[in-house]
Write a protein that holds these residues in place. Structure first.
Motif, PDB file in Angstrom:
ATOM      1  N   HIS A 219       0.820  -1.212   0.000  1.00 26.44           N
ATOM      2  CA  HIS A 219       0.000   0.000   0.000  1.00 26.44           C
ATOM      3  C   HIS A 219       0.856   1.266   0.000  1.00 26.44           C
ATOM      4  N   GLY A 220       2.046   1.196   0.595  1.00 27.38           N
ATOM      5  CA  GLY A 220       2.927   2.348   0.543  1.00 27.38           C
ATOM      6  C   GLY A 220       3.309   2.702  -0.878  1.00 27.38           C
ATOM      7  N   MET A 221       3.584   1.689  -1.692  1.00 27.44           N
ATOM      8  CA  MET A 221       3.943   1.947  -3.094  1.00 27.44           C
ATOM      9  C   MET A 221       2.720   2.262  -3.946  1.00 27.44           C
ATOM     10  N   ALA A 222       1.538   1.789  -3.532  1.00 24.95           N
ATOM     11  CA  ALA A 222       0.315   2.083  -4.296  1.00 24.95           C
ATOM     12  C   ALA A 222      -0.215   3.483  -4.007  1.00 24.95           C
ATOM     13  N   MET A 223       0.260   4.108  -2.940  1.00 29.25           N
ATOM     14  CA  MET A 223      -0.176   5.467  -2.603  1.00 29.25           C
ATOM     15  C   MET A 223       0.177   6.419  -3.751  1.00 29.25           C
TER      16      MET A 223
ATOM     17  N   LYS B 128       3.926   9.188  -0.948  1.00 31.83           N
ATOM     18  CA  LYS B 128       4.664   7.975  -0.593  1.00 31.83           C
ATOM     19  C   LYS B 128       5.734   8.287   0.461  1.00 31.83           C
ATOM     20  N   ILE B 129       6.534   9.325   0.195  1.00 29.13           N
ATOM     21  CA  ILE B 129       7.631   9.682   1.094  1.00 29.13           C
ATOM     22  C   ILE B 129       7.098  10.091   2.461  1.00 29.13           C
ATOM     23  N   ARG B 130       6.004  10.857   2.494  1.00 30.81           N
ATOM     24  CA  ARG B 130       5.441  11.304   3.767  1.00 30.81           C
ATOM     25  C   ARG B 130       4.921  10.121   4.589  1.00 30.81           C
ATOM     26  N   VAL B 131       4.266   9.161   3.912  1.00 26.33           N
ATOM     27  CA  VAL B 131       3.747   7.985   4.626  1.00 26.33           C
ATOM     28  C   VAL B 131       4.901   7.152   5.182  1.00 26.33           C
ATOM     29  N   PHE B 132       5.918   6.897   4.369  1.00 28.01           N
ATOM     30  CA  PHE B 132       7.063   6.115   4.849  1.00 28.01           C
ATOM     31  C   PHE B 132       7.802   6.860   5.960  1.00 28.01           C
TER      32      PHE B 132
END
Length: 461
Positions: free
Chosen positions: A398-402, A408-412
């Motif tokens: 899901h991180g890559m599907a964001m 993506k960077i903010r979620v990670f």
């Protein structure tokens, strides 16, 4: 809104399909070839698979929404609703957030309204229920749960305390199982900071009318997920449903009755009811009936995809499964949006359409920090994972599907900080009524009784 002589591609809905379809169209079309207009009541797209982590405080709410104007800088983004569509005149009626409704002509149309919560006429549900379809609901649920802990800590009334610490979740699919898993995890952490509340004082209940939970990952992993949640003290009642929840008094079909301030409804979704006003061919459950090319049946200038569409699952049908339809999940929505965008460009240029076909790649679910289930499909082989490794697969997928590298960077980054810092357990319940304190300070004070007395005497004389 600008006026243009160029053909207009109208995208109704700015969710996953609307955003990605518009992005694909603008990437493929030539300069000045058409105008792309996106209409949605919100100016952002929400990545719904992350809502349970928003409710648990693992991800900042702002990081799971994507601003439409930022991602589609060359498109017209109108904040409002398409209320009706005249197919004969090729005109849509747009009702903006403020002001009068107006007509918007189009040449090509994309229907991407998505789905809404599927509810039933259960007494008390509309007044007591909390959904999980928007980021606002995720934020609200987090604040609400922490507020219940605050209430329980500050009262000596045992009934009030018990009601505050009872949490009922209806629906055992991805949304329900993930949400109760994440929220229970958060509440367990939060209880460490309350002197009179322990995890044993809380009661978490999951209810589903089916005979299993997490059907998307298969029976074995679904059974493991059920046993895992039960090992954490979560009560799970299958083959049952909720009869009523008036004033928080929950009555289940199996005879169980509990009082709860928190009733979370995640019992499935249904196509957006606005579709019924568009004059489009609908399937038996209200989905727009689509061809394998994602064109709406009977038309050559309207396309649809995602949760509001009934799309034939050509991969399953070729494998011998009759009447197979694409399930409403992010995996299909992302891929359908790309095919849809390409087909809109092909249709505009008079080229043949491409059929959508995609084989299921599996499913992943997170049940709290370091807890999850995953089924990965590789050809004819199915790899089943559970626990920490499945949780990594869930976050990785899901991180890559964001959408967008920015998000993506903010979620990670949120996840990375969460490895070293404890999650915040503060309730910001005042967010729902931010003006209340100012209103109380600014409203005129009542006149003192002594000052009012002379005025009353003057009237009498």
């Amino acid at each position: 809104m600008s006026t243009t002589e160029r053909p207009r591609i109208l995208v109704v809905g700015g969710g996953y399909v609307g955003l990605y379809a518009a992005k694909r169209i603008m990437k493929k079309m030539r300069y000045g070839e058409a105008t792309v207009t996106v209409v949605d009541p919100r100016s952002y797209m929400t990545y719904q698979p992350f809502l349970p982590e928003v409710a648990a405080g693992s991800i900042s709410p702002r990081h799971v929404v994507v601003p439409l104007r930022r991602v589609l800088p060359k498109a017209e983004v109108l904040t409002g609703r398409v209320t009706t569509i005249d197919q004969d005149r090729k005109v849509a009626v747009v009702t903006p957030l403020v002001g009068e409704a107006y007509e918007l002509p189009f040449d090509y149309l994309v229907i991407a309204l998505g789905a809404v919560s599927r509810t039933f006429p259960i007494p008390g549900l509309a007044e007591q229920g909390i959904g999980m379809k928007g980021v606002e609901e995720g934020i609200g649920l987090r604040n609400h749960v922490l507020e219940q802990l605050d209430k329980a800590e500050s009262t000596t009334d045992e009934d009030v305390r018990r009601k505050a610490l009872t949490f009922v979740f209806v629906g055992g699919g991805f949304a329900g199982a993930e949400t109760i898993g994440e929220v229970e995890d958060m509440a367990r952490d939060a209880a460490k900071y309350y002197s009179t509340i322990k995890r044993e004082d809380m009661r978490f209940i999951l209810v589903d009318a089916a005979d299993k939970i997490l059907p998307e990952v298969g029976p074995k992993l679904g059974t493991w997920g059920k046993e895992h949640l039960e090992s954490r003290g979560i009560e799970i009642y299958l083959n049952t449903s909720m009869d009523s929840c008036v004033d928080g008094h929950v009555v289940l079909k199996n005879g169980l009755e509990v009082d709860s301030n928190t009733i979370v409804w995640t019992a499935g979704v249904k196509p957006n009811p606005a579709l019924a006003r568009f004059g489009l061919p609908l399937g038996p459950r209200g989905h727009v009936d689509a061809e394998p090319t994602l064109q709406v049946k009977g038309t050559d200038y309207i396309w649809t995809a995602g949760d509001n569409a009934q799309v034939p699952d050509m991969a399953s049908r070729r494998a011998g499964v009759e009447n197979a339809w694409c399930p409403p999940n992010a995996q299909h929505a992302l891929r359908q949006a790309k095919v849809l965008g390409d087909n809109v460009i092909s249709g505009m240029r008079g080229f043949p359409q491409t059929e959508y076909s995609h084989s299921n790649k599996g499913a992943v679910a997170g049940l709290g920090v370091h807890k999850g289930v995953a089924m990965i499909v590789m050809g004819k082989m199915k790899i089943k994972l559970k626990g920490r490794l499945a949780w990594y697969m869930h976050r990785g997928y899901h991180g890559m599907a964001m959408p967008t590298w920015n998000r993506k960077i903010r979620v990670f980054a949120d996840w990375t900080l969460g490895m070293f810092l404890k999650r915040e357990v503060v309730s910001l319940g005042a967010l729902e009524t931010p003006r209340e304190e100012f209103y109380e300070a600014a409203k005129p004070a009542p006149a003192p009784a002594a000052a009012a007395a002379p005025a009353e005497k003057a009237k009498a004389s």
